[in-house]
Design a protein around this motif. Sequence first.
Motif, mmCIF file in Angstrom:
data_model
loop_
_atom_site.group_PDB
_atom_site.id
_atom_site.type_symbol
_atom_site.label_atom_id
_atom_site.label_comp_id
_atom_site.label_asym_id
_atom_site.label_seq_id
_atom_site.Cartn_x
_atom_site.Cartn_y
_atom_site.Cartn_z
ATOM 1 N N ARG A 1 4.023 1.085 40.034
ATOM 2 C CA ARG A 1 5.114 0.374 40.724
ATOM 3 C C ARG A 1 4.830 0.256 42.219
ATOM 4 N NH1 ARG A 1 8.552 3.802 37.669
ATOM 5 N NH2 ARG A 1 9.339 4.810 39.564
ATOM 6 N N LEU A 2 4.330 1.343 42.818
ATOM 7 C CA LEU A 2 4.017 1.290 44.247
ATOM 8 C C LEU A 2 2.855 0.332 44.498
ATOM 9 C CD1 LEU A 2 4.415 2.261 47.133
ATOM 10 C CD2 LEU A 2 2.925 4.212 46.624
ATOM 11 N N GLY A 3 1.869 0.337 43.600
ATOM 12 C CA GLY A 3 0.730 -0.570 43.749
ATOM 13 C C GLY A 3 1.156 -2.027 43.721
ATOM 14 N N GLU A 4 2.114 -2.358 42.876
ATOM 15 C CA GLU A 4 2.602 -3.733 42.802
ATOM 16 C C GLU A 4 3.269 -4.147 44.114
ATOM 17 O OE1 GLU A 4 5.171 -3.680 39.452
ATOM 18 O OE2 GLU A 4 3.551 -3.591 37.958
ATOM 19 N N VAL A 5 4.049 -3.234 44.711
ATOM 20 C CA VAL A 5 4.723 -3.536 45.983
ATOM 21 C C VAL A 5 3.691 -3.713 47.094
ATOM 22 C CG1 VAL A 5 6.263 -2.606 47.746
ATOM 23 C CG2 VAL A 5 6.872 -2.395 45.332
ATOM 24 N N LEU A 6 2.705 -2.839 47.153
ATOM 25 C CA LEU A 6 1.687 -2.919 48.202
ATOM 26 C C LEU A 6 0.836 -4.176 48.047
ATOM 27 C CD1 LEU A 6 0.527 0.826 48.390
ATOM 28 C CD2 LEU A 6 2.059 -0.392 49.950
ATOM 29 N N GLU A 7 0.525 -4.528 46.803
ATOM 30 C CA GLU A 7 -0.261 -5.740 46.562
ATOM 31 C C GLU A 7 0.508 -6.980 46.991
ATOM 32 O OE1 GLU A 7 -2.709 -7.931 42.917
ATOM 33 O OE2 GLU A 7 -1.425 -6.188 42.515
ATOM 34 N N ARG B 1 3.551 -6.780 57.538
ATOM 35 C CA ARG B 1 3.681 -6.216 56.188
ATOM 36 C C ARG B 1 2.313 -5.979 55.574
ATOM 37 N NH1 ARG B 1 7.394 -10.152 52.815
ATOM 38 N NH2 ARG B 1 6.604 -8.787 51.143
ATOM 39 N N SER B 2 1.395 -6.907 55.774
ATOM 40 C CA SER B 2 0.050 -6.784 55.217
ATOM 41 C C SER B 2 -0.694 -5.601 55.839
ATOM 42 C CB SER B 2 -0.732 -8.079 55.465
ATOM 43 O OG SER B 2 -2.066 -7.934 55.019
ATOM 44 N N THR B 3 -0.556 -5.428 57.154
ATOM 45 C CA THR B 3 -1.226 -4.324 57.847
ATOM 46 C C THR B 3 -0.696 -2.979 57.380
ATOM 47 O OG1 THR B 3 -1.538 -5.709 59.812
ATOM 48 C CG2 THR B 3 -1.743 -3.324 60.104
ATOM 49 N N SER C 1 5.769 6.381 58.902
ATOM 50 C CA SER C 1 6.999 6.869 58.282
ATOM 51 C C SER C 1 8.172 5.930 58.524
ATOM 52 C CB SER C 1 7.334 8.270 58.797
ATOM 53 O OG SER C 1 7.448 8.275 60.206
ATOM 54 N N ASN C 2 8.107 5.104 59.582
ATOM 55 C CA ASN C 2 9.184 4.148 59.843
ATOM 56 C C ASN C 2 9.226 3.052 58.779
ATOM 57 O OD1 ASN C 2 9.820 5.552 62.162
ATOM 58 N ND2 ASN C 2 8.635 4.225 63.510
ATOM 59 N N TYR C 3 8.077 2.759 58.176
ATOM 60 C CA TYR C 3 7.991 1.687 57.182
ATOM 61 C C TYR C 3 8.134 2.209 55.754
ATOM 62 C CZ TYR C 3 5.842 -0.618 61.227
ATOM 63 O OH TYR C 3 5.589 -1.123 62.480
ATOM 64 N N TRP C 4 7.996 3.508 55.570
ATOM 65 C CA TRP C 4 7.970 4.067 54.227
ATOM 66 C C TRP C 4 9.276 3.923 53.448
ATOM 67 C CZ3 TRP C 4 5.313 4.877 50.238
ATOM 68 C CH2 TRP C 4 5.707 5.792 49.238
ATOM 69 N N ARG D 1 11.773 -0.139 47.313
ATOM 70 C CA ARG D 1 11.352 -1.314 46.530
ATOM 71 C C ARG D 1 10.559 -0.889 45.295
ATOM 72 N NH1 ARG D 1 8.017 -4.545 50.638
ATOM 73 N NH2 ARG D 1 7.520 -5.806 48.770
ATOM 74 N N ALA D 2 9.820 0.231 45.409
ATOM 75 C CA ALA D 2 9.038 0.725 44.273
ATOM 76 C C ALA D 2 9.864 1.642 43.376
ATOM 77 C CB ALA D 2 7.808 1.463 44.783
ATOM 78 N N GLU D 3 11.143 1.816 43.720
ATOM 79 C CA GLU D 3 12.063 2.653 42.941
ATOM 80 C C GLU D 3 11.529 4.082 42.780
ATOM 81 O OE1 GLU D 3 12.815 0.701 39.248
ATOM 82 O OE2 GLU D 3 13.726 -1.075 40.154
ATOM 83 N N LEU D 4 11.145 4.653 43.914
ATOM 84 C CA LEU D 4 10.661 6.035 43.937
ATOM 85 C C LEU D 4 11.750 6.921 44.527
ATOM 86 C CD1 LEU D 4 7.082 5.389 45.381
ATOM 87 C CD2 LEU D 4 7.749 5.595 42.971
ATOM 88 N N SER D 5 12.038 8.015 43.884
ATOM 89 C CA SER D 5 13.082 8.921 44.387
ATOM 90 C C SER D 5 12.457 10.226 44.861
ATOM 91 C CB SER D 5 14.106 9.220 43.277
ATOM 92 O OG SER D 5 13.467 9.829 42.165
ATOM 93 N N ASN D 6 13.008 10.752 45.955
ATOM 94 C CA ASN D 6 12.576 12.038 46.503
ATOM 95 C C ASN D 6 11.075 12.077 46.792
ATOM 96 O OD1 ASN D 6 15.242 13.072 46.149
ATOM 97 N ND2 ASN D 6 14.766 13.520 44.003
ATOM 98 N N VAL D 7 10.558 10.995 47.339
ATOM 99 C CA VAL D 7 9.133 10.930 47.673
ATOM 100 C C VAL D 7 8.986 10.752 49.181
ATOM 101 C CG1 VAL D 7 6.951 9.697 47.341
ATOM 102 C CG2 VAL D 7 8.566 9.914 45.441
ATOM 103 N N ARG D 8 8.266 11.678 49.805
ATOM 104 C CA ARG D 8 7.984 11.564 51.235
ATOM 105 C C ARG D 8 6.663 10.837 51.428
ATOM 106 N NH1 ARG D 8 6.883 17.381 52.685
ATOM 107 N NH2 ARG D 8 5.550 16.973 50.877
ATOM 108 N N LEU D 9 6.440 10.362 52.640
ATOM 109 C CA LEU D 9 5.164 9.711 52.938
ATOM 110 C C LEU D 9 4.013 10.683 52.705
ATOM 111 C CD1 LEU D 9 3.607 7.274 54.005
ATOM 112 C CD2 LEU D 9 3.967 8.156 56.325
#
Length: 396
Positions: free
Chosen positions: A222-228, A238-240, A319-322, A328-336
């Motif tokens: 899910r995170l890979g799809e958002v980053l791609e 956003r790309s950077t 961390s400001n962008y995380w 968007r990736a629907e991740l819970s309780n995940v820190r950078l």
Amino acid sequence: MTKISLQDMIAEELADVGQHVRYKLPTSRARSTVWLGERGLGVRRYASGRAVYIVQTRMGGRCRTITIAPTSVITEHRASMIARRVMAHAEVGHDPADDRLRMRSAPIFQDFLDEYWKRTMPRWKKSSREMHASYRRLYLEGSFPGISIDEIGEEHVTRWFAALNNNTGPGAANRVLAILNAMLNKGEEWGYRIDGTNPCRSVRRNKSRKIERFLSSAELRRLGEVLEEDQSVEGSQRSTVAAAMTLLLLTGCRASEVTGLQWPDVRGNRLKLRDSKTGPRTVWLGDAARTVLDALPRSRNIPWVFWNSERRAPLIKLSNYWPSLRDRAELSNVRLHDLRHTFASHAAMSNETLSMIGRLLGHRSLSSTSRYAHLGEEHVSSAAQQIGSTIERLMI
């Protein structure tokens, strides 16, 4: 037994324990002594109500009485430990009274703080100087007002650490305590305190919170799809950011190591980091990580690999962008920082050794690496199934 005046006892107390106890001298010399179980250790009580631990031993062929500290300042166990050191010194001919003049010249805490910073700061890494300067300003300046460095005892540090925990988090409190501990160790080394009297050793640190969170295979997808998706928006911020986040996942680097990366640091299939938490180190790049870097645009006047196109400056905090990417990736309780943990945990699940994982992460000791080696339940289940099948085949 050679008698020592009350004034001499106070002087010896200053030399042996570093406790500048301020009180009015009793007019009466009436006193009583109760000897404890430890050889030579006793409690001496004065008519004023004051009680001190003392130790008697032979020095230079004569019996000497050494005052350790008031009973209100240290425990009997602590006094026993000091008494043993005094007698050990006496056996090799050392007289604690020789330290009297040295201890009287000990600076107050604030002056010692300035001296410590001036003498030790040049050897710190840049990142350490910045972090220590912040802790000094917030939590060390103004502490122990008017108290000499040799006077600071366990009760002072205990009260200070309790107040510190009320003003900051447990991790930060531990780090500031570590700075004070290093300071008082230097105080002993530089002759301002008696050896072995650092009270920080007796203060219980806050328990560290061991984080075991890492991304599962489904969460990584899910995170890979958002980053791609973000990386496809060429020339945008956003790309950077997406490229920087991807490099975190593929290398296990710390966020600060990626944001501080410059093009001269990129050398073929490795990164030569000029500075990190553990000093300069090499980060090895796989093909996927190398592809991310090759796709980034370069500017002749911009040395940074990841930079803010609007400010023409490096990205300050990933961390400001995380939070947005995480949601968007629907991740819970995940820190950078869990992206680094994910890299290490999946390395462990790929049967990499702790020593190899530690080298990849830039750890100095295996104890630091071990907390990254947690395995997912599905991996443990798979391993149990494989081992069970093997044994079953052998039993047939």
